[in-house]
Design a protein around this motif. Structure first.
Motif, PDB file in Angstrom:
ATOM      1  N   LEU A   1       1.004  -1.097   0.210  1.00  0.00           N
ATOM      2  CA  LEU A   1       0.116   0.201  -0.059  1.00  0.00           C
ATOM      3  C   LEU A   1       0.894   1.206   0.007  1.00  0.00           C
ATOM      4  O   LEU A   1       0.428   2.290  -0.741  1.00  0.00           O
ATOM      5  CB  LEU A   1      -0.959  -0.132   1.189  1.00  0.00           C
ATOM      6  CG  LEU A   1      -1.861   1.354   1.450  1.00  0.00           C
ATOM      7  CD1 LEU A   1      -2.729   1.586   0.314  1.00  0.00           C
ATOM      8  CD2 LEU A   1      -2.704   1.191   2.849  1.00  0.00           C
TER       9      LEU A   1
ATOM     10  N   SER B   1       2.445   1.569  -3.586  1.00  0.00           N
ATOM     11  CA  SER B   1       1.194   2.215  -4.554  1.00  0.00           C
ATOM     12  C   SER B   1       0.993   3.519  -4.254  1.00  0.00           C
ATOM     13  O   SER B   1       0.946   4.173  -5.137  1.00  0.00           O
ATOM     14  CB  SER B   1      -0.050   1.352  -4.335  1.00  0.00           C
ATOM     15  OG  SER B   1      -0.907   1.596  -5.203  1.00  0.00           O
ATOM     16  N   THR B   2       0.927   3.865  -2.755  1.00  0.00           N
ATOM     17  CA  THR B   2       0.461   5.384  -2.606  1.00  0.00           C
ATOM     18  C   THR B   2       1.789   6.517  -3.098  1.00  0.00           C
ATOM     19  O   THR B   2       1.495   7.229  -3.667  1.00  0.00           O
ATOM     20  CB  THR B   2       0.486   5.469  -1.298  1.00  0.00           C
ATOM     21  OG1 THR B   2      -0.624   4.488  -0.651  1.00  0.00           O
ATOM     22  CG2 THR B   2      -0.041   6.847  -0.467  1.00  0.00           C
TER      23      THR B   2
ATOM     24  N   ASP C   1       2.891  15.093   0.076  1.00  0.00           N
ATOM     25  CA  ASP C   1       2.259  13.640  -0.223  1.00  0.00           C
ATOM     26  C   ASP C   1       3.450  12.638  -0.495  1.00  0.00           C
ATOM     27  O   ASP C   1       3.382  11.581  -0.080  1.00  0.00           O
ATOM     28  CB  ASP C   1       1.076  13.657  -1.170  1.00  0.00           C
ATOM     29  CG  ASP C   1      -0.065  14.409  -0.739  1.00  0.00           C
ATOM     30  OD1 ASP C   1      -0.165  14.747   0.553  1.00  0.00           O
ATOM     31  OD2 ASP C   1      -1.040  14.753  -1.464  1.00  0.00           O
TER      32      ASP C   1
ATOM     33  N   ALA D   1       4.645   9.586   1.747  1.00  0.00           N
ATOM     34  CA  ALA D   1       4.696   8.275   1.009  1.00  0.00           C
ATOM     35  C   ALA D   1       6.046   7.646   1.295  1.00  0.00           C
ATOM     36  O   ALA D   1       5.866   6.495   1.428  1.00  0.00           O
ATOM     37  CB  ALA D   1       4.229   8.381  -0.414  1.00  0.00           C
TER      38      ALA D   1
ATOM     39  N   ARG E   1      -7.417  12.606  -6.521  1.00  0.00           N
ATOM     40  CA  ARG E   1      -6.392  12.219  -5.485  1.00  0.00           C
ATOM     41  C   ARG E   1      -7.190  11.578  -4.496  1.00  0.00           C
ATOM     42  O   ARG E   1      -6.626  10.480  -4.094  1.00  0.00           O
ATOM     43  CB  ARG E   1      -5.612  13.514  -5.080  1.00  0.00           C
ATOM     44  CG  ARG E   1      -4.441  13.938  -5.960  1.00  0.00           C
ATOM     45  CD  ARG E   1      -4.018  15.328  -5.445  1.00  0.00           C
ATOM     46  NE  ARG E   1      -3.572  15.087  -4.126  1.00  0.00           N
ATOM     47  CZ  ARG E   1      -3.554  16.133  -3.353  1.00  0.00           C
ATOM     48  NH1 ARG E   1      -4.162  17.206  -3.617  1.00  0.00           N
ATOM     49  NH2 ARG E   1      -3.220  16.100  -1.985  1.00  0.00           N
TER      50      ARG E   1
ATOM     51  N   LEU F   1      -6.642   7.482  -3.688  1.00  0.00           N
ATOM     52  CA  LEU F   1      -6.156   6.884  -2.616  1.00  0.00           C
ATOM     53  C   LEU F   1      -7.228   6.163  -1.686  1.00  0.00           C
ATOM     54  O   LEU F   1      -6.850   4.966  -1.297  1.00  0.00           O
ATOM     55  CB  LEU F   1      -5.885   8.067  -1.413  1.00  0.00           C
ATOM     56  CG  LEU F   1      -5.226   7.695  -0.326  1.00  0.00           C
ATOM     57  CD1 LEU F   1      -3.944   6.896  -0.412  1.00  0.00           C
ATOM     58  CD2 LEU F   1      -4.640   9.210   0.661  1.00  0.00           C
TER      59      LEU F   1
ATOM     60  N   ARG G   1      -6.956   2.699  -3.222  1.00  0.00           N
ATOM     61  CA  ARG G   1      -5.802   1.830  -2.949  1.00  0.00           C
ATOM     62  C   ARG G   1      -5.842   1.200  -1.363  1.00  0.00           C
ATOM     63  O   ARG G   1      -5.848   0.098  -0.955  1.00  0.00           O
ATOM     64  CB  ARG G   1      -4.634   2.531  -2.948  1.00  0.00           C
ATOM     65  CG  ARG G   1      -4.162   2.707  -4.409  1.00  0.00           C
ATOM     66  CD  ARG G   1      -3.072   3.948  -4.467  1.00  0.00           C
ATOM     67  NE  ARG G   1      -2.546   3.954  -6.026  1.00  0.00           N
ATOM     68  CZ  ARG G   1      -3.107   4.279  -7.042  1.00  0.00           C
ATOM     69  NH1 ARG G   1      -4.495   4.449  -7.025  1.00  0.00           N
ATOM     70  NH2 ARG G   1      -2.647   4.163  -8.081  1.00  0.00           N
ATOM     71  N   GLN G   2      -6.835   2.277  -0.683  1.00  0.00           N
ATOM     72  CA  GLN G   2      -6.875   1.688   0.883  1.00  0.00           C
ATOM     73  C   GLN G   2      -7.858   0.598   0.607  1.00  0.00           C
ATOM     74  O   GLN G   2      -7.948  -0.316   1.569  1.00  0.00           O
ATOM     75  CB  GLN G   2      -7.257   2.839   1.526  1.00  0.00           C
ATOM     76  CG  GLN G   2      -6.155   3.927   1.936  1.00  0.00           C
ATOM     77  CD  GLN G   2      -6.639   5.150   2.464  1.00  0.00           C
ATOM     78  OE1 GLN G   2      -7.998   5.604   2.569  1.00  0.00           O
ATOM     79  NE2 GLN G   2      -5.915   6.091   2.881  1.00  0.00           N
TER      80      GLN G   2
END
Length: 421
Positions: free
Chosen positions: A148, A151-152, A197, A201, A391, A395, A398-399
């Motif tokens: 995660l 990917s973030t 960000d 990350a 965005r 996000l 992905r979560q």
């Protein structure tokens, strides 16, 4: 000139033979679990319990040692009778004994002890296997966290690169008079969020890899390792009854409680065997005042008061306790599978919502807003709002994927198997 050519040739040779820079080691989820099962220090410490119980089996199977005894009485210290030599006095006036005694175990105590020790080892082995199940789940969870974070990070870097183009265009528009200085500053300030960000990350990924490395065994992977593998939603078609049936066969904690019933019965049989009284036989040679004689004896406790009643009653109750624990664990297994299955289904629905439409909607909204803004057909605030929505949607997806994969790991732990099909 010749020397210069030789030097250049040697330099080319050195450069050509220099080792290429190695890329970071990348491991998949299955490899991570395999590494952890071999190198996790907590798990290795738990496995030593099996060896300790196996050593206890050796002790349980030992026979009693025979007892050797001897004595020599009436030895002269300072004087002896007149007219006798020392050897004559020792032969005629002293007493000596030499003998052996041995305890005979009745009631099959030694086989019962060995049986109880082996049952305890079997329970411990199942418990250690259950520790392995827990370790696999911990590794899976931390691995997904690292995926995660990766990917973030990729999303943040891509958004930063895209928005940087918007900033570059705004600089040109200000010079051409097509944009106010105030709007340019707003865009410039928005760039800070994208850069923040990316940094956040990077931090999240570094921490996720560090936590995973600790679980794998700190020295089992290099410091610059990375994770590899698919981070995407893939539907899984399984039924709850099939999973529950598989869990009842595979769960090591349930197996441990089943073996616990066997161990409790072994303890009960041992307690009854210990209630049997053990005789002691002995034989000795005696020399008394010049006479040689042999003696043997037999002794056994009379089981009038102590017949090991308390331990027998206690171990009998222990059987019922082990049976209740088995029933409780069996119900807990079914509950764990159901809870994990429901969690997986819910996570799958959320991921499907994003994939079915919302990801595409957010992408189109952002692209249209960017196109309109660059041509002066959309206000700056509306464009920035569309950018933030895009965005946030990416996000959130992905979560949602991470939540689905974590639910999948939870289901694997509940079933007690990596293969759910």
């Amino acid at each position: 000139m010749k020397n210069i050519r030789m030097i250049l040739a040697a330099a080319v040779l050195v450069i050509g033979t220099a080792p290429a820079q190695q890329s970071p080691v990348r491991i998949t989820l299955d490899q991570a679990i395999e590494i952890a099962l071999k190198h996790n220090h907590t798990l290795q410490a738990a496995r030593t319990q099996i060896q300790q119980y196996q050593a206890a089996e050796i002790t349980a199977n030992l026979r009693p040692n025979p007892t050797f005894f001897t004595d020599w009485e009436y030895l002269p210290l300072f004087s002896r009778p007149q007219g006798q030599t020392l050897s004559e006095y020792l032969q005629s006036s002293t007493e000596g004994d030499v003998g052996l005694s041995y305890l005979i175990e009745r009631g099959k105590k030694r086989p019962r002890r060995l049986e109880a020790a082996k049952a305890a080892t079997a329970v411990t082995r199942a418990q250690v296997t259950d520790n392995e199940r827990g370790t696999a789940f911990q590794v899976g969870s931390l691995f997904i966290n690292a995926q995660l974070a990766q990917s973030t990070l990729e999303l943040a870097e891509r958004d930063l690169k895209s928005f940087q183009q918007t900033v570059d265009i705004s600089e040109i528009q200000v010079k051409d008079g097509a944009m106010s200085e105030n709007d340019r500053l707003k865009i410039k300030l928005q760039l800070l969020q994208f850069e923040t960000d990316v940094q956040q990350a990077l931090l999240n990924k570094a921490q996720a890899l560090s936590d995973l490395r600790q679980q794998l065994g700190y020295d089992s992977v290099p410091a610059d390792y990375d994770v590899a593998g698919e981070f995407e939603y893939r539907p899984l078609v399984v039924t709850l009854p099939e999973l529950q049936a598989k869990a009842l066969q595979n769960r090591p904690d349930l197996r441990a409680t089943v073996l616990g019933v066997t161990a409790a019965n072994s303890q009960y049989a041992l307690a009854k065997a210990n209630g049997k009284q053990d005789p002691t036989i002995s034989a000795n040679y005696s020399h008394v005042n010049g006479l040689n004689a042999a003696t043997w004896s037999f002794s056994i406790p009379l089981a009038i008061f102590d017949r090991n009643q308390g331990n027998i009653a206690q171990t009998r109750i222990g059987i019922r306790q082990a049976e209740e624990q088995q029933k409780a664990t069996s119900g807990q297994v079914l509950t764990d599978v159901k809870d994990a299955y429901e969690g997986l289904q819910e996570s799958a629905k959320i991921a499907q919502l994003f994939r079915s439409s919302y990801l595409e909607v957010a992408q189109k909204s952002r692209d249209i807003s960017e196109y309109a803004y660059r041509r002066g057909a959309l206000a700056l605030l509306d464009f920035l709002d569309a950018e933030r929505t895009y965005r946030a949607t990416q996000l959130a997806y992905r979560q949602a994927v991470a939540a689905y994969l974590l639910s999948l790991e939870q289901l694997r732990q509940a079933v007690g198997s990596r293969n759910l099909l």
